[in-house]
Design an enzyme around this catalytic site. Structure first.
Site, PDB file in Angstrom:
ATOM      1  N   GLN A  87       0.829  -1.211   0.000  1.00  0.00           N
ATOM      2  CA  GLN A  87       0.000   0.000   0.000  1.00  0.00           C
ATOM      3  C   GLN A  87       0.863   1.262   0.000  1.00  0.00           C
ATOM      4  O   GLN A  87       1.886   1.303   0.662  1.00  0.00           O
ATOM      5  CB  GLN A  87      -0.881  -0.023   1.261  1.00  0.00           C
ATOM      6  CG  GLN A  87      -2.210   0.652   1.066  1.00  0.00           C
ATOM      7  CD  GLN A  87      -3.236   0.201   2.102  1.00  0.00           C
ATOM      8  OE1 GLN A  87      -3.241  -0.941   2.520  1.00  0.00           O
ATOM      9  NE2 GLN A  87      -4.111   1.089   2.513  1.00  0.00           N
ATOM     10  N   ARG A 105      -8.891  -9.256   2.862  1.00  0.00           N
ATOM     11  CA  ARG A 105      -7.882  -8.641   3.738  1.00  0.00           C
ATOM     12  C   ARG A 105      -8.153  -7.142   3.883  1.00  0.00           C
ATOM     13  O   ARG A 105      -8.155  -6.595   4.986  1.00  0.00           O
ATOM     14  CB  ARG A 105      -6.501  -8.870   3.118  1.00  0.00           C
ATOM     15  CG  ARG A 105      -5.315  -8.293   3.884  1.00  0.00           C
ATOM     16  CD  ARG A 105      -4.050  -8.512   3.041  1.00  0.00           C
ATOM     17  NE  ARG A 105      -2.809  -8.267   3.773  1.00  0.00           N
ATOM     18  CZ  ARG A 105      -2.186  -7.100   3.854  1.00  0.00           C
ATOM     19  NH1 ARG A 105      -2.702  -6.043   3.239  1.00  0.00           N
ATOM     20  NH2 ARG A 105      -1.058  -6.971   4.527  1.00  0.00           N
ATOM     21  N   SER A 114       4.335  -6.357   2.768  1.00  0.00           N
ATOM     22  CA  SER A 114       2.976  -6.350   3.316  1.00  0.00           C
ATOM     23  C   SER A 114       1.995  -6.993   2.323  1.00  0.00           C
ATOM     24  O   SER A 114       2.127  -8.161   1.982  1.00  0.00           O
ATOM     25  CB  SER A 114       2.581  -4.913   3.698  1.00  0.00           C
ATOM     26  OG  SER A 114       1.355  -4.891   4.368  1.00  0.00           O
ATOM     27  N   LEU A 115       1.047  -6.212   1.816  1.00  0.00           N
ATOM     28  CA  LEU A 115       0.097  -6.700   0.818  1.00  0.00           C
ATOM     29  C   LEU A 115       0.810  -7.365  -0.369  1.00  0.00           C
ATOM     30  O   LEU A 115       0.318  -8.337  -0.952  1.00  0.00           O
ATOM     31  CB  LEU A 115      -0.737  -5.505   0.331  1.00  0.00           C
ATOM     32  CG  LEU A 115      -1.210  -5.501  -1.121  1.00  0.00           C
ATOM     33  CD1 LEU A 115      -2.420  -6.388  -1.253  1.00  0.00           C
ATOM     34  CD2 LEU A 115      -1.504  -4.109  -1.600  1.00  0.00           C
ATOM     35  N   GLN A 163       0.962 -12.289   9.471  1.00  0.00           N
ATOM     36  CA  GLN A 163       1.513 -11.053   8.922  1.00  0.00           C
ATOM     37  C   GLN A 163       0.740  -9.797   9.349  1.00  0.00           C
ATOM     38  O   GLN A 163       1.327  -8.742   9.543  1.00  0.00           O
ATOM     39  CB  GLN A 163       1.551 -11.155   7.391  1.00  0.00           C
ATOM     40  CG  GLN A 163       2.418 -10.102   6.742  1.00  0.00           C
ATOM     41  CD  GLN A 163       1.776  -9.567   5.485  1.00  0.00           C
ATOM     42  OE1 GLN A 163       0.665  -9.046   5.500  1.00  0.00           O
ATOM     43  NE2 GLN A 163       2.466  -9.701   4.372  1.00  0.00           N
ATOM     44  N   HIS A 191      -0.204  -3.918  10.893  1.00  0.00           N
ATOM     45  CA  HIS A 191       0.917  -4.693  11.457  1.00  0.00           C
ATOM     46  C   HIS A 191       1.146  -4.389  12.941  1.00  0.00           C
ATOM     47  O   HIS A 191       2.273  -4.190  13.387  1.00  0.00           O
ATOM     48  CB  HIS A 191       2.194  -4.466  10.641  1.00  0.00           C
ATOM     49  CG  HIS A 191       2.007  -4.826   9.201  1.00  0.00           C
ATOM     50  ND1 HIS A 191       1.881  -6.135   8.778  1.00  0.00           N
ATOM     51  CD2 HIS A 191       1.867  -4.065   8.090  1.00  0.00           C
ATOM     52  CE1 HIS A 191       1.691  -6.147   7.470  1.00  0.00           C
ATOM     53  NE2 HIS A 191       1.656  -4.910   7.028  1.00  0.00           N
TER      54      HIS A 191
END
Length: 293
Positions: A9, A113, A88-89, A244, A195
């Site tokens: 992101q 998600r 991340s993503l 995660q 996170h």
């Protein structure tokens, strides 16, 4: 050895993916499939939407995933990774690119998600902040001393760490970090505390979806944000992906391990070039480039 890396992101921009749609029938077909899976015209939002619209988590995450995975698929025989990683993503994009996940399954997971994270953000006012110019261990120690929830969330490169938590705790931590000599401790324009432990409701929600999805043997190892080492076992990949959301993104450590294992060239697949910059700050001796179709 070639390492293909996939952004998360923040890499979105208005008009993203339009060239992929116009370049080939394959690209067009995948965007149309995505519109059907999501139940709305995400292609139109990506190509014509404002920066504000693209900032919404439920749009941003599928948009970045689509840009990355469609680009990887359009590269055809040119796409030959020895290893992959995603920030991340971007980890889900990497799992589609290395054949652990089908395109449709990956997109559905990304959409779930994004919605689960959006809902978790609405439960409690929370945020993130970028901290520049301090040792990771000092940032961790200061966060641990602050009242409330605030943790290290993204280890982006040496001297650049993102913290995450409830608004008051993050603001307090920023004050303390500046006193400790941080060059900057700046709140980020994000929807919530990604996170961090505040994403627990989203983790529980996503865990069900991940458990119900088929993960196949990958064609090359993935270096996951949670473990930072090469992983090829589908059960272990699933477990790491579930954790995660509440665990930090250990990008610095992942890149260091990829280099230790032989990576000499990092190719960023998706919008922007943020990851190339981070890789260069982690180790200036490796080559970086942008993937093209």
């Amino acid at each position: 050895m070639k390492a293909y890396i996939f952004p998360g992101q923040g890499a979105q921009f208005s008009g993203m993916g339009k060239d992929l749609y116009e370049f080939s029938d394959k690209g067009k077909q995948l965007f149309q499939q995505a519109n059907e899976i999501l139940g709305f015209d995400i292609a139109k939002t990506m190509f014509e939407g404002s920066a504000e619209e693209l900032k919404e988590t439920k749009i941003t995450q599928p948009a970045i995933f689509l840009h990355s995975t469609i680009l990887a698929k359009m590269m055809g025989d040119k796409f030959k990774p020895d290893m992959v990683a995603g920030h991340s993503l971007g980890e889900i994009s990497a799992l589609v690119a290395n054949d652990t996940l089908d395109f449709a399954d990956g997109l559905q997971l990304v959409s779930k998600r994004a919605l689960a994270m959006q809902q978790a953000c609405e439960l409690e006012p929370s945020t993130m902040a970028a901290v520049l110019g301090l040792e990771d261990s000092l940032v961790e120690a200061i966060c641990a001393d602050v009242e409330g929830t605030v943790v290290a969330a993204n280890y982006n490169c040496p001297g650049q760490l993102v913290i995450s938590g409830d608004v008051k705790a993050v603001e307090l931590a920023c004050e303390e970090l500046k006193k400790a000599g941080a060059r900057r401790a700046l709140l980020l324009p994000v929807g919530g505390a990604f996170h961090s432990p505040l994403m627990e409701p989203a983790r529980e929600e996503l865990a069900k979806a991940i458990e119900a999805t088929e993960f196949k043997n990958p064609k090359c190892p993935i270096y996951q944000n949670v473990s930072t080492f090469a992983v090829t076992d589908p059960a272990e990949i699933k477990k790491n992906l579930i954790f995660q959301l509440t665990a930090p993104v250990k990008w610095t450590q992942s890149v260091q391990n990829m280099i230790k294992d032989g990576a000499t060239r990092f190719i960023e697949v998706g919008p922007g070039n943020v990851l190339q910059g981070l890789v260069k700050k982690i180790d200036g001796s490796v080559e970086t480039e942008k993937a093209v179709h």
